[in-house]
Design a protein around this motif. Sequence first.
Motif, mmCIF file in Angstrom:
data_model
loop_
_atom_site.group_PDB
_atom_site.id
_atom_site.type_symbol
_atom_site.label_atom_id
_atom_site.label_comp_id
_atom_site.label_asym_id
_atom_site.label_seq_id
_atom_site.Cartn_x
_atom_site.Cartn_y
_atom_site.Cartn_z
ATOM 1 N N VAL A 80 0.851 -1.201 0.000
ATOM 2 C CA VAL A 80 0.000 0.000 0.000
ATOM 3 C C VAL A 80 0.881 1.244 0.000
ATOM 4 C CG1 VAL A 80 -0.345 -0.088 2.535
ATOM 5 C CG2 VAL A 80 -1.866 1.269 1.141
ATOM 6 N N GLY A 81 2.001 1.199 0.752
ATOM 7 C CA GLY A 81 2.934 2.326 0.783
ATOM 8 C C GLY A 81 3.674 2.394 -0.552
ATOM 9 N N ASP A 83 6.325 4.939 -1.079
ATOM 10 C CA ASP A 83 7.361 5.962 -0.922
ATOM 11 C C ASP A 83 8.609 5.666 -1.753
ATOM 12 O OD1 ASP A 83 8.881 4.285 1.490
ATOM 13 O OD2 ASP A 83 6.703 4.261 1.657
ATOM 14 N N LEU A 104 -4.543 -5.406 2.855
ATOM 15 C CA LEU A 104 -3.604 -5.682 3.960
ATOM 16 C C LEU A 104 -3.937 -4.897 5.223
ATOM 17 C CD1 LEU A 104 -2.410 -2.919 3.201
ATOM 18 C CD2 LEU A 104 -0.325 -4.051 2.513
ATOM 19 N N GLY A 158 -2.363 8.803 12.769
ATOM 20 C CA GLY A 158 -2.769 8.494 11.389
ATOM 21 C C GLY A 158 -4.029 7.651 11.413
ATOM 22 N N GLY A 160 -6.079 6.724 8.902
ATOM 23 C CA GLY A 160 -6.483 6.227 7.588
ATOM 24 C C GLY A 160 -6.969 4.791 7.727
ATOM 25 N N ARG A 161 -6.806 4.023 6.669
ATOM 26 C CA ARG A 161 -7.337 2.653 6.660
ATOM 27 C C ARG A 161 -6.841 1.820 7.835
ATOM 28 N NH1 ARG A 161 -6.409 3.701 0.704
ATOM 29 N NH2 ARG A 161 -4.291 3.914 1.482
ATOM 30 N N GLY A 163 -5.095 2.748 10.567
ATOM 31 C CA GLY A 163 -5.358 3.375 11.863
ATOM 32 C C GLY A 163 -6.773 3.075 12.348
ATOM 33 N N TYR A 180 -5.009 11.060 16.317
ATOM 34 C CA TYR A 180 -4.363 12.247 15.758
ATOM 35 C C TYR A 180 -4.158 12.056 14.259
ATOM 36 C CZ TYR A 180 -0.867 15.518 14.193
ATOM 37 O OH TYR A 180 -0.212 16.465 13.466
ATOM 38 N N ALA A 183 -4.678 15.501 8.529
ATOM 39 C CA ALA A 183 -5.182 15.606 7.148
ATOM 40 C C ALA A 183 -6.528 14.922 6.941
ATOM 41 C CB ALA A 183 -4.156 15.001 6.184
ATOM 42 N N LEU A 234 6.230 10.473 4.380
ATOM 43 C CA LEU A 234 6.180 11.684 3.554
ATOM 44 C C LEU A 234 7.386 12.526 3.917
ATOM 45 C CD1 LEU A 234 2.365 12.393 4.113
ATOM 46 C CD2 LEU A 234 3.416 11.596 1.984
ATOM 47 N N MET A 241 2.569 18.336 5.975
ATOM 48 C CA MET A 241 2.818 17.717 7.273
ATOM 49 C C MET A 241 3.680 16.470 7.060
ATOM 50 S SD MET A 241 1.069 19.565 9.439
ATOM 51 C CE MET A 241 0.917 18.510 10.868
ATOM 52 N N PRO A 242 4.972 16.647 6.778
ATOM 53 C CA PRO A 242 5.811 15.471 6.518
ATOM 54 C C PRO A 242 5.864 14.549 7.739
ATOM 55 C CG PRO A 242 7.112 17.518 6.434
ATOM 56 C CD PRO A 242 5.711 17.899 6.738
ATOM 57 N N THR A 243 6.090 13.284 7.489
ATOM 58 C CA THR A 243 6.154 12.322 8.594
ATOM 59 C C THR A 243 7.575 11.825 8.834
ATOM 60 O OG1 THR A 243 5.641 10.522 7.077
ATOM 61 C CG2 THR A 243 3.781 11.524 8.256
ATOM 62 N N HIS A 317 9.768 -6.439 8.883
ATOM 63 C CA HIS A 317 8.754 -5.919 7.954
ATOM 64 C C HIS A 317 7.739 -7.026 7.625
ATOM 65 C CE1 HIS A 317 8.037 -2.458 4.967
ATOM 66 N NE2 HIS A 317 6.909 -3.096 5.197
ATOM 67 N N ALA A 319 4.349 -7.209 8.982
ATOM 68 C CA ALA A 319 2.970 -6.972 9.415
ATOM 69 C C ALA A 319 1.927 -7.505 8.437
ATOM 70 C CB ALA A 319 2.742 -5.485 9.675
HETATM 71 P P1 NAD Z 1 -3.839 5.671 4.554
HETATM 72 O O1 NAD Z 1 -3.371 6.599 3.499
HETATM 73 O O2 NAD Z 1 -5.210 5.097 4.494
HETATM 74 O O3 NAD Z 1 -3.671 6.357 6.009
HETATM 75 C C1 NAD Z 1 -2.591 7.162 6.368
HETATM 76 C C2 NAD Z 1 -3.110 8.299 7.224
HETATM 77 O O4 NAD Z 1 -1.993 9.058 7.719
HETATM 78 C C3 NAD Z 1 -4.012 9.292 6.452
HETATM 79 O O5 NAD Z 1 -5.268 9.410 7.092
HETATM 80 C C4 NAD Z 1 -3.244 10.598 6.500
HETATM 81 O O6 NAD Z 1 -4.086 11.737 6.592
HETATM 82 C C5 NAD Z 1 -2.410 10.410 7.765
HETATM 83 N N1 NAD Z 1 -1.270 11.335 7.840
HETATM 84 C C6 NAD Z 1 -0.577 11.899 6.818
HETATM 85 N N2 NAD Z 1 0.363 12.719 7.320
HETATM 86 C C7 NAD Z 1 0.259 12.654 8.664
HETATM 87 C C8 NAD Z 1 0.958 13.285 9.730
HETATM 88 N N3 NAD Z 1 1.963 14.152 9.519
HETATM 89 N N4 NAD Z 1 0.593 12.976 11.003
HETATM 90 C C9 NAD Z 1 -0.406 12.097 11.255
HETATM 91 N N5 NAD Z 1 -1.123 11.494 10.265
HETATM 92 C C10 NAD Z 1 -0.785 11.768 8.995
HETATM 93 O O7 NAD Z 1 -2.760 4.516 4.566
HETATM 94 P P2 NAD Z 1 -2.886 3.047 5.218
HETATM 95 O O8 NAD Z 1 -3.434 2.099 4.233
HETATM 96 O O9 NAD Z 1 -3.544 3.172 6.550
HETATM 97 O O10 NAD Z 1 -1.339 2.709 5.406
HETATM 98 C C11 NAD Z 1 -0.504 3.525 6.217
HETATM 99 C C12 NAD Z 1 0.954 3.182 6.013
HETATM 100 O O11 NAD Z 1 1.258 1.962 6.657
HETATM 101 C C13 NAD Z 1 1.336 2.924 4.536
HETATM 102 O O12 NAD Z 1 1.627 4.130 3.868
HETATM 103 C C14 NAD Z 1 2.564 2.058 4.678
HETATM 104 O O13 NAD Z 1 3.719 2.853 4.676
HETATM 105 C C15 NAD Z 1 2.408 1.398 6.049
HETATM 106 N N6 NAD Z 1 2.207 -0.067 5.966
HETATM 107 C C16 NAD Z 1 3.146 -0.907 6.479
HETATM 108 C C17 NAD Z 1 2.948 -2.278 6.432
HETATM 109 C C18 NAD Z 1 3.952 -3.235 7.009
HETATM 110 O O14 NAD Z 1 4.076 -4.334 6.496
HETATM 111 N N7 NAD Z 1 4.630 -2.899 8.070
HETATM 112 C C19 NAD Z 1 1.800 -2.801 5.826
HETATM 113 C C20 NAD Z 1 0.853 -1.914 5.302
HETATM 114 C C21 NAD Z 1 1.067 -0.542 5.377
#
Ligand code: NAD
Length: 369
Positions: A80-81, A83, A104, A158, A160-161, A163, A180, A183, A234, A241-243, A317, A319
């Motif tokens: 999904v990521g 970057d 996932l 975060g 999103g999905r 979270g 928190y 965005a 980011l 809002m870089p992370t 890595h 998850a």
């Molecule tokens: P998503 O885009 O649905 O959710 C990400 C959330 O982070 C968004 O709601 C966004 O507004 C928020 N966000 C952006 N900048 C932020 C900031 N500065 N502070 C707080 N929140 C902020 O993405 P998702 O599907 O929930 O996935 C999130 C991330 O998890 C992916 O981008 C990926 O890097 C990581 N991931 C890792 C694994 C693993 O195997 N470890 C598996 C899946 C995803």
Amino acid sequence: MKNSFRIFATCDMGDSINLLRSRGYDVEVYPKPEAPPKSLILEKVRSGIDGLLTTLRDPIDAEVFAAGAGTLKVVSQIAVGFDNINRADANKYKVPFTHTADVLTDATAEFAFLLMGSVARRMWNAERLLRENQWGFWHPYLPFLGDEVAGKTIAIIGTGRIGLSMIRKCSGFDMNILCYDPAYQNHDFVQGIQEIKDLIFARGLVKEKSWIKYVELTEALAQADFVSVHVPLLREGESKMPTYHLFNETTLRTMKPTAYLINTSRGPVVDEQALAKALREKWIAGAALDVYEKEPLAADSPLRDPAIEDRCRLYPHFASAARITRLSTDPTKGMAGRCVQGLIDVLECNYGGDITKMPYVVNKEAFGG
Ligand code: NAD
């Protein structure tokens, strides 16, 4: 319908590769488990392939898109990521790229949830004790105790999905939840969770009321017993809002000394030097990590310091590494299936060939979306 598309996959993806071949695609799979060198990706793209199946280990940037100018039609990533994919470069060369969101989500949130137990209940330390034949007695508090997860307060960074999925799991453990996200705030979801919490209290199913609310970052960090990170990586310039290094000396010092940090998002979101220091100097109680600034984790990483090993759980890595999640050929269930379907959508002009309507394409803006 038979197709004659040429594809290079930077890793095997199980039966989903056969699915492409059964549709007539000419698919070459990089045979080693490690990522191919970038020079090989460039060579394949230059040779005129139509599509590239990638993983988060592959740097896909201007060089790659330039090498495929006029021939490369799609990059399909099994994650999904994204970057590792330069979105601005993809847009400049007008190459759509796809990802595998949703399938996932629950597996990743479940893993983050289980990491809380692994570090706070000291599962690894306890099993090691037994395996090293050091289990000599039952005692009320020796040789060590862990901390409960249920009923505690968690900060979800975060929403999103993943979270939101983590919130559902935590509410099953009667946790108080601080959200928190600068965005995207899903107040309807949060209200729904609060209604469930209120209902189980009103029906006498739990003794204590629990709650959920959106707060600012400092409040979330200062009050939480667990902090779980679910943001995309980011970097500076990619977002207002870089992370990158969101967790640094300042934010780690804001957490309670009894709190645990859980990171299943991306490694560079946490400054590892600062985290190792925080663990050594006990600014926080512990951390459980699935992702690292540089993967695989270097042999000399400060996170491997034996002085902090009782408080620092490290996973590779992993998850999303569950059978159906990773390999199902069904695009509604598996990352491999969804990755391949994203590629098919673009190459076979599904959705009337309108890229902005293709559900797994990320950079729709380059096509007027
Ligand atoms: P998503 O885009 O649905 O959710 C990400 C959330 O982070 C968004 O709601 C966004 O507004 C928020 N966000 C952006 N900048 C932020 C900031 N500065 N502070 C707080 N929140 C902020 O993405 P998702 O599907 O929930 O996935 C999130 C991330 O998890 C992916 O981008 C990926 O890097 C990581 N991931 C890792 C694994 C693993 O195997 N470890 C598996 C899946 C995803």
